[in-house]
Design an enzyme around this catalytic site. Sequence first.
Site, PDB file in Angstrom:
ATOM      1  CG  ASP A  41      -0.087   0.032   2.527  1.00 25.11           C
ATOM      2  OD1 ASP A  41       0.096   1.125   3.088  1.00 25.11           O
ATOM      3  OD2 ASP A  41       0.395  -1.034   2.953  1.00 25.11           O
ATOM      4  CG  ASP A  46       3.094   5.416   5.440  1.00 28.49           C
ATOM      5  OD1 ASP A  46       2.739   4.360   5.987  1.00 28.49           O
ATOM      6  OD2 ASP A  46       3.512   6.405   6.061  1.00 28.49           O
TER       7      ASP A  46
END
Length: 290
Positions: free
Chosen positions: A208, A210
């Site tokens: 992902d 941040d």
Amino acid sequence: MTARIGVIGGSGVYEIDGLEGAEWQTVETPWGPPSDQILTGRLGGVEMAFLPRHGRGHVHSPSSVPYRANIDALKRLGVRDVIAVSACGSFREAMAPGDFVIVDQFIDRTFERVKSFFGTGCVAHVSLAHPTCARLSALCAEAAAGDVRVHAKGTYLAMEGPQFSTLAESRMYRDHWGADVIGMTGMPEAKLAREAELCYASVAMVTDYDCWHPDHDAVDVAVVIRTLTANSKNAKHLVTQLPALLTDRPETCPCGCDRALDFALMTAPEKRDAALVAKLDAVAGRVLAG
């Protein structure tokens, strides 16, 4: 058995399929038990040892992982090359979820972990200017190519955890410190591998962006889990490609990883603590013998 390749699996990577003669072994170390038993066997005719960093079932938090015991146990099994895989967040648009980043630098922001095998009674200082092995890292990039997008270099910010970053921290790491990815387990693992004179490569698997990313909050957790699952499959495939690439391993590491302790010991032989020296038999036996 003598294992030539050691693999440390991170989140989502708790076993390696396809090992011939696979056996979970208990390895005792003077630093306590490692995260789990170690799976040994042969892959492509090459001896291999696999250690799940968090233990099967993910029982260890990043702060409670027994990093010293893990590295010591792998060295006791004869490992010379360590490939560490881990999940991470990304600070760069170009390093997207699903990508692999071959880490070449670390920023260590951890503070609750013991970071050295050495200490009072046997002091040593190793160089960490280049904390990963360039030879092994290049082979990991080659092994992963074709399955995922691979970034050959990247700076990994190691945070303590277990919580994720605040928005202010995320922006600072990205905009002012120059970090590319963020995780919780890269340190002190890389430092300890260097002290143990092991070649160490770090493969960070992006799950992902941040929280700096404006669309991060819109990302469904289920999407992150799917990415982690896909990354795990790709990591296992990477491992299956390594034996063929490591067949012609040089006896001496061209990066000097296997000689990191040549000039590191500071404590005079007659002043060394015998109990600590005894615990260092696997890690530093080469330079402490005699």
